[in-house]
Design a protein around this motif. Structure first.
Motif, mmCIF file in Angstrom:
data_model
loop_
_atom_site.group_PDB
_atom_site.id
_atom_site.type_symbol
_atom_site.label_atom_id
_atom_site.label_comp_id
_atom_site.label_asym_id
_atom_site.label_seq_id
_atom_site.Cartn_x
_atom_site.Cartn_y
_atom_site.Cartn_z
ATOM 1 N N GLU A 104 51.409 -14.075 -29.238
ATOM 2 C CA GLU A 104 51.016 -12.736 -28.828
ATOM 3 C C GLU A 104 50.019 -12.174 -29.830
ATOM 4 O O GLU A 104 49.801 -12.744 -30.900
ATOM 5 C CB GLU A 104 52.240 -11.837 -28.736
ATOM 6 C CG GLU A 104 53.003 -11.731 -30.054
ATOM 7 C CD GLU A 104 54.232 -10.850 -29.942
ATOM 8 O OE1 GLU A 104 54.058 -9.675 -29.572
ATOM 9 O OE2 GLU A 104 55.343 -11.334 -30.227
ATOM 10 N N LYS A 105 49.426 -11.027 -29.503
ATOM 11 C CA LYS A 105 48.452 -10.404 -30.392
ATOM 12 C C LYS A 105 49.143 -9.634 -31.520
ATOM 13 O O LYS A 105 50.221 -9.087 -31.343
ATOM 14 C CB LYS A 105 47.559 -9.445 -29.604
ATOM 15 C CG LYS A 105 46.578 -10.128 -28.664
ATOM 16 C CD LYS A 105 45.673 -9.103 -28.016
ATOM 17 C CE LYS A 105 44.635 -9.772 -27.127
ATOM 18 N NZ LYS A 105 43.742 -8.759 -26.492
ATOM 19 N N TYR A 106 48.476 -9.604 -32.673
ATOM 20 C CA TYR A 106 48.917 -8.822 -33.834
ATOM 21 C C TYR A 106 47.734 -7.969 -34.289
ATOM 22 O O TYR A 106 47.030 -8.315 -35.236
ATOM 23 C CB TYR A 106 49.382 -9.748 -34.959
ATOM 24 C CG TYR A 106 50.703 -10.412 -34.682
ATOM 25 C CD1 TYR A 106 51.885 -9.902 -35.214
ATOM 26 C CD2 TYR A 106 50.771 -11.555 -33.884
ATOM 27 C CE1 TYR A 106 53.114 -10.506 -34.963
ATOM 28 C CE2 TYR A 106 51.984 -12.168 -33.620
ATOM 29 C CZ TYR A 106 53.153 -11.636 -34.160
ATOM 30 O OH TYR A 106 54.369 -12.239 -33.899
ATOM 31 N N PRO A 107 47.481 -6.846 -33.610
ATOM 32 C CA PRO A 107 46.253 -6.070 -33.869
ATOM 33 C C PRO A 107 46.119 -5.560 -35.292
ATOM 34 O O PRO A 107 45.012 -5.514 -35.829
ATOM 35 C CB PRO A 107 46.341 -4.917 -32.865
ATOM 36 C CG PRO A 107 47.772 -4.842 -32.457
ATOM 37 C CD PRO A 107 48.290 -6.245 -32.540
ATOM 38 N N PHE A 108 47.226 -5.163 -35.939
ATOM 39 C CA PHE A 108 47.118 -4.625 -37.291
ATOM 40 C C PHE A 108 46.884 -5.724 -38.325
ATOM 41 O O PHE A 108 46.464 -5.442 -39.452
ATOM 42 C CB PHE A 108 48.365 -3.808 -37.646
ATOM 43 C CG PHE A 108 48.482 -2.540 -36.872
ATOM 44 C CD1 PHE A 108 47.619 -1.479 -37.113
ATOM 45 C CD2 PHE A 108 49.434 -2.402 -35.873
ATOM 46 C CE1 PHE A 108 47.715 -0.305 -36.384
ATOM 47 C CE2 PHE A 108 49.536 -1.231 -35.139
ATOM 48 C CZ PHE A 108 48.676 -0.186 -35.389
ATOM 49 N N PHE A 157 42.925 -9.005 -41.657
ATOM 50 C CA PHE A 157 43.356 -9.815 -42.797
ATOM 51 C C PHE A 157 43.536 -11.295 -42.481
ATOM 52 O O PHE A 157 43.490 -12.115 -43.389
ATOM 53 C CB PHE A 157 44.695 -9.287 -43.337
ATOM 54 C CG PHE A 157 44.701 -7.817 -43.610
ATOM 55 C CD1 PHE A 157 44.074 -7.311 -44.734
ATOM 56 C CD2 PHE A 157 45.317 -6.935 -42.741
ATOM 57 C CE1 PHE A 157 44.069 -5.951 -44.984
ATOM 58 C CE2 PHE A 157 45.320 -5.568 -42.990
ATOM 59 C CZ PHE A 157 44.699 -5.071 -44.113
ATOM 60 N N MET A 158 43.768 -11.638 -41.223
ATOM 61 C CA MET A 158 43.981 -13.045 -40.896
ATOM 62 C C MET A 158 43.543 -13.344 -39.474
ATOM 63 O O MET A 158 43.408 -12.444 -38.646
ATOM 64 C CB MET A 158 45.437 -13.452 -41.112
ATOM 65 C CG MET A 158 46.434 -12.856 -40.144
ATOM 66 S SD MET A 158 48.078 -13.609 -40.341
ATOM 67 C CE MET A 158 48.384 -13.377 -42.081
ATOM 68 N N ASN A 159 43.334 -14.620 -39.231
ATOM 69 C CA ASN A 159 42.933 -15.117 -37.927
ATOM 70 C C ASN A 159 44.187 -15.534 -37.168
ATOM 71 O O ASN A 159 44.815 -16.536 -37.510
ATOM 72 C CB ASN A 159 41.970 -16.294 -38.101
ATOM 73 C CG ASN A 159 41.492 -16.866 -36.771
ATOM 74 O OD1 ASN A 159 41.691 -16.274 -35.717
ATOM 75 N ND2 ASN A 159 40.854 -18.019 -36.839
ATOM 76 N N CYS A 160 44.571 -14.746 -36.172
ATOM 77 C CA CYS A 160 45.737 -15.072 -35.354
ATOM 78 C C CYS A 160 45.262 -15.873 -34.148
ATOM 79 O O CYS A 160 44.545 -15.352 -33.288
ATOM 80 C CB CYS A 160 46.462 -13.801 -34.924
ATOM 81 S SG CYS A 160 47.230 -12.916 -36.308
#
Length: 261
Positions: free
Chosen positions: A125-129, A133-136
């Motif tokens: 799933e997405k981690y917008p915050f 800082f990182m590539n999800c």
């Protein structure tokens, strides 16, 4: 440049690069160099200074430890000026230290090594915050194979197909002192994915987009789109058997810079 000035200072800073278009000044764009020069112009009141970075960073790349040299006509008291400079910079930039150096110091040639970290995570799933800082990466990755691939970059290799831009009359041979992928335990937050990883690279110097293209190849390897042999082949200076992929900039951080002083 040094002959025009009387005093020289090595300044260490930390910054979140998500809202900056990289280091180098660009008209009409917010850059780190532009922000620093604007701040120095305010503090010095007159245009009697120059700054030179230890290296350029791409748009949205952050730094835990980065350096630039300040050339000035007036002598500064490092501790008090550090506080004054820090107070006048935006909240996403911090001054770590200021040290006087001699005229012979060269911020480009006197680098002993640089360490970069690239943070990433395979997610469902997405981690917008987490995005600054990182590539999800929203698909499965073979992390074990990516760890093997990272070790292939170590030693002396030809990175002509892991850079962007004109390479005519330029050496593309680089010696990577260390290259590895490990579980991320050094940079955490409640809004990060439960499990993430960090690609750690150490060397004297890197070319434009080199680390992001190295990471892009590892992502393609983790997706089983290319093989370990494909990366080995490209590192010998051969045209790669795969299309280059530049990993997003926001996962990249300058971790450490060490000088020969």
């Amino acid at each position: 440049m040094a002959s025009r000035f009387d005093y020289f200072y090595l300044i260490e800073i930390q910054y979140l690069g998500f809202r900056y278009h990289g280091w180098q000044f660009q008209h009409g764009l917010k850059t780190l160099q532009g922000m620093l020069e604007k701040t120095f112009a305010f503090l010095f009141k007159e245009d009697k200074f120059k700054i030179l970075g230890a290296g350029r960073t791409d748009a949205m790349v952050s730094a835990e430890s980065a350096y630039f040299e300040l050339f000035a006509n007036d002598e500064l008291e490092p501790s008090s000026f550090q506080q004054e400079l820090d107070d006048n910079l935006p909240a996403d930039m911090k001054v770590i230290s200021i040290e006087a150096v001699d005229k012979g110091f060269n911020i480009i040639q006197d680098v002993k090594h640089k360490i970069y970290h690239y943070y990433f995570a395979p997610v469902n799933e997405k981690y917008p915050f987490a995005s600054p800082f990182m590539n999800c990466i929203r698909e499965p990755l073979d992390i074990a194979k990516m760890c093997e691939g990272a070790k292939l970059f170590e030693g002396e290799n030809d990175f002509r197909y892991f850079i962007t831009g004109d390479i005519e009359n330029k050496s593309t041979i680089r010696n990577i002192q260390e290259s590895k992928i490990e579980p991320n335990s050094v940079f955490t937050a409640s809004f990060f994915p439960e499990k993430s990883f960090v690609f750690m690279v150490k060397g004297k110097g890197f070319m434009r987009y080199q680390i992001r293209l190295m990471m892009g190849a590892l992502i393609r390897l983790g997706r089983n789109e290319i093989s370990l042999q494909d990366i080995e082949y490209a590192l010998k200076g051969n045209p790669p058997n795969f299309q280059k992929f530049t990993a997003p900039a926001s996962g990249l951080r300058v971790k450490e810079v060490e000088f020969k002083i």
